[in-house]
Scaffold this active site. Structure first.
Site, mmCIF file in Angstrom:
data_model
loop_
_atom_site.group_PDB
_atom_site.id
_atom_site.type_symbol
_atom_site.label_atom_id
_atom_site.label_comp_id
_atom_site.label_asym_id
_atom_site.label_seq_id
_atom_site.Cartn_x
_atom_site.Cartn_y
_atom_site.Cartn_z
ATOM 1 N N ASP A 129 40.025 -88.934 21.273
ATOM 2 C CA ASP A 129 39.009 -89.949 21.016
ATOM 3 C C ASP A 129 39.436 -90.813 19.843
ATOM 4 O OD1 ASP A 129 36.663 -91.295 21.585
ATOM 5 O OD2 ASP A 129 35.406 -89.976 20.367
ATOM 6 N N TYR A 131 38.750 -94.532 17.482
ATOM 7 C CA TYR A 131 37.666 -94.999 16.610
ATOM 8 C C TYR A 131 37.809 -96.510 16.467
ATOM 9 C CZ TYR A 131 34.428 -94.073 12.635
ATOM 10 O OH TYR A 131 33.349 -93.984 11.780
ATOM 11 N N HIS A 136 31.007 -100.218 14.390
ATOM 12 C CA HIS A 136 30.497 -98.845 14.284
ATOM 13 C C HIS A 136 31.060 -98.175 13.034
ATOM 14 C CE1 HIS A 136 29.454 -94.715 15.495
ATOM 15 N NE2 HIS A 136 30.706 -94.384 15.270
ATOM 16 N N ARG A 145 29.316 -94.626 2.141
ATOM 17 C CA ARG A 145 30.015 -95.329 1.066
ATOM 18 C C ARG A 145 29.605 -96.803 1.085
ATOM 19 N NH1 ARG A 145 33.418 -92.394 4.112
ATOM 20 N NH2 ARG A 145 33.829 -94.264 5.319
ATOM 21 N N GLN A 242 28.235 -82.437 12.490
ATOM 22 C CA GLN A 242 29.398 -83.258 12.123
ATOM 23 C C GLN A 242 29.474 -83.458 10.605
ATOM 24 O OE1 GLN A 242 29.336 -87.016 14.207
ATOM 25 N NE2 GLN A 242 31.288 -87.720 13.372
ATOM 26 N N TYR A 246 32.995 -81.868 9.066
ATOM 27 C CA TYR A 246 34.103 -82.775 9.392
ATOM 28 C C TYR A 246 35.200 -82.863 8.346
ATOM 29 C CZ TYR A 246 32.935 -86.886 6.504
ATOM 30 O OH TYR A 246 32.735 -87.750 5.471
ATOM 31 N N LYS A 255 31.246 -82.297 18.573
ATOM 32 C CA LYS A 255 31.605 -83.211 19.662
ATOM 33 C C LYS A 255 31.959 -82.503 20.954
ATOM 34 C CE LYS A 255 32.074 -87.167 17.169
ATOM 35 N NZ LYS A 255 31.563 -88.485 17.579
HETATM 36 MN MN MN Z 1 33.397 -90.817 19.729
#
Ligand code: MN
Length: 429
Positions: A129, A131, A136, A145, A242, A246, A255
Site C-alpha cells: 500500500d 501513500y 490525505h 504536526r 494504528q 505504528y 490494516k
Molecule cells: Mn491505505
C-alpha cells in the site's frame, strides 16, 4: 521508443461502438463494450471451478467457453505481453459488436452478473500500500504536526508499506469489528478492546501483470507494460490501533483485518482515453531522474472520478439508499502508477503477476473531498450529520461503505469500475 496514450487509443475505444448485448448500450452501465474488465466468478450457489470472463452490460462473457483463452488461471492470463493483451481485447471487442458473426455462438457463453458469485480476481501474492494521496497525507499529518504536516521524505520518495494479501476480499465482504491494543490519551496503560475508531480509505488498487525478475529493476517507461489493470480498494483502518502501534515500523494490525476490492479489473488498455499529464508543482522538488520521463509527464496520470457512499443500519431498516459522503479524483495523486512500479523495483525487488499495489487514500484539495472519516471528522473531533439526522465520527456496527468510480471524457464513452462494498459487523463477543 515509448507509447503515448494517443497511440494506445484504437478501434476498441470508438464511442460509436455498440454491442449485441443490449444492456451494454444503456447510458448508465459501467460496462459498455469500450470497457471489458476482467473478473473471476462461478454461478452462485455452486462449487464450480472459477471461470475467467469480462463484464459486458449486466452480463459476463466466459472467455474459455468462446475459445479466446485456454487457461483457467487468471495470473497466467495477466502475465501476457502487452501485445497479447491488446490482441485479446480486440478479439473480445469484435465478437461483442453489433453485427458480429459470433453472436449466436457467444450468446451461450453469457451469464447474468446477478446470478454470479464474484471472487478475488486472481491469487494476490503480495500487497503493497502506497501513500500517494498528498491531500490525505497533509490533512492527516496536520492532526499530529500542525506546523510540518508532511514529513521531509514525502515529496522525494513514494512512501509505502508491505500489507497483507490473505485478508483481501471482494465486494460484499463483511467483517467483525477488529479487536486491538489501544491506549487513549488519558490512559496510563493500553488494553485490548474492539476498535472504536474504525475507518474506511478510498483507494485504487493496481494489479500487476507481467512480473520482473529478481534483481532487474523496471524502467519508468516500461513500467506500465507490467500493470494489468485497476480496481477500487477500501483499506479499512482501525485508527486507534494504528496510532498506538505504528511507530517505528508503520501500519500492522490496524490494516490487515480486512481490505475490500471491486471484482472487475479495468485494464490499462480500457483506461487509455482517460490519461492526463502528471504535473509536479514548480515549487516542489522535481522527481529524481529514475522517476521522471517525458512520457510520464505527458500522460502518467489517470482521470478517475472517485466516490464514497455510506448506508447505515438505520437507513437500511428505513428502506433508504446509501448517502454519498465525498468525491475526489485520482489525477490528484502525487506519484503515478509507473512511478510506483519503478520505485518498488529500483532495488531489484521482483513484482509478480497478481501482486496488488494500493494507491493510498485519494482525497481532494477541499475538506469535503476527503477519502476517509479521519479527515472528514477532523480526527474524530467534528461529527458528520447525515441526511437522516444520524451522526458519525467513525464507522458504527451495521455501516455499509460502497466505493464507486468512473472515467469520463468528451468524445469517449463513460466507463465505470462497478462497486466495492463492505460492511462492518459487531465485534465478536
Ligand atoms: Mn491505505
Amino acid at each position: 521508443m515509448t507509447t503515448s496514450s494517443s497511440d494506445r487509443i484504437n478501434a476498441t475505444h470508438d464511442p460509436a461502438l455498440r454491442s449485441w448485448v443490449a444492456s451494454a448500450n444503456t447510458e448508465a452501465t459501467d460496462f459498455p463494450i469500450q470497457n471489458l474488465p476482467f473478473g473471476s466468478f462461478r454461478r452462485a450457489g455452486t462449487s464450480e471451478p472459477l471461470r475467467i470472463g469480462v463484464a459486458i452490460g449486466d452480463q459476463a462473457l466466459d472467455l474459455k467457453a468462446v475459445g479466446l483463452i485456454t487457461t483457467d488461471d487468471m495470473n497466467v492470463l495477466m502475465a501476457m505481453s502487452a501485445a497479447g493483451r491488446q490482441a485479446l481485447r480486440a478479439a473480445i471487442s469484435e465478437g461483442l459488436r453489433e453485427g458480429s458473426a459470433k453472436q449466436a455462438e457467444w450468446q451461450c457463453a453469457l451469464l447474468a452478473q446477478s446470478a454470479l458469485e464474484m471472487a478475488v480476481p486472481c491469487r494476490i501474492g503480495d500487497y503493497t500500500d502506497f501513500y500517494t494521496g498528498v491531500h490525505h497525507a497533509t490533512t492527516v499529518g496536520k492532526l499530529f504536526r500542525p506546523d510540518a504536516p508532511l514529513l521531509p521524505n514525502y515529496k522525494w520518495v513514494p512512501i509505502g508499506y508491505h500489507g497483507r494479501a490473505s485478508s483481501i476480499g471482494v465486494s460484499g465482504q463483511a467483517f467483525h469489528r477488529p479487536l486491538g491494543q489501544t491506549k487513549g490519551p488519558n490512559e496510563d496503560v493500553p488494553s485490548l478492546r474492539p476498535s472504536h475508531r474504525l475507518d474506511y480509505e478510498l483507494e485504487l488498487g493496481i494489479f500487476m501483470g507481467r512480473g520482473n525478475a529478481l534483481g532487474e529493476p523496471v524502467k519508468l517507461d516500461d513500467a506500465e507494460s507490467h500493470a494489468f489493470g485497476m480496481v477500487l480498494l477500501n483499506d479499512w483502518s482501525a485508527r486507534d490501533v494504528q496510532a498506538w502501534e505504528y511507530q517505528p515500523l508503520g501500519p500492522f494490525l490496524a490494516k490487515n483485518f480486512a481490505s475490500t476490492i471491486s471484482p472487475w479489473m479495468v485494464t490499462m488498455e480500457a483506461l487509455a482515453p482517460f490519461r492526463v499529464p502528471f504535473v509536479r508543482a514548480a515549487e516542489d522538488p522535481q522527481p529524481l531522474p529514475y522517476l521522471d520521463s517525458a512520457a510520464n509527464r505527458q500522460q502518467g496520470g489517470v482521470d478517475v472520478h472517485l466516490e464514497v457512499w455510506l448506508q447505515t443500519q438505520t437507513m437500511r431498516d428505513a428502506g433508504q439508499g446509501p448517502q454519498r459522503l465525498s468525491q475526489s479524483n485520482y489525477c490528484d495523486a502525487y506519484w503515478t502508477v509507473a512511478q510506483m512500479i519503478t520505485h518498488h523495483t529500483v532495488n531489484g525487488c521482483n513484482l509478480q503477476s497478481g501482486d496488488l499495489l494500493g494507491s493510498g487514500t485519494q482525497s481532494g484539495a477541499m475538506p469535503e473531498q476527503a477519502g476517509s472519516l479521519l479527515e472528514l471528522s477532523a480526527g474524530g473531533k467534528k461529527a458528520l450529520t447525515l441526511a437522516n439526522g444520524e451522526t458519525r465520527t467513525f464507522l458504527e456496527d451495521g455501516d455499509s461503505v460502497t466505493l464507486r468510480a468512473h472515467c469520463m471524457r468528451s468524445g469517449y464513452r463513460r466507463i465505470g469500475f462497478g462497486e466495492c462494498q463492505g460492511e462492518v459487523l459487531a465485534a465478536r463477543s
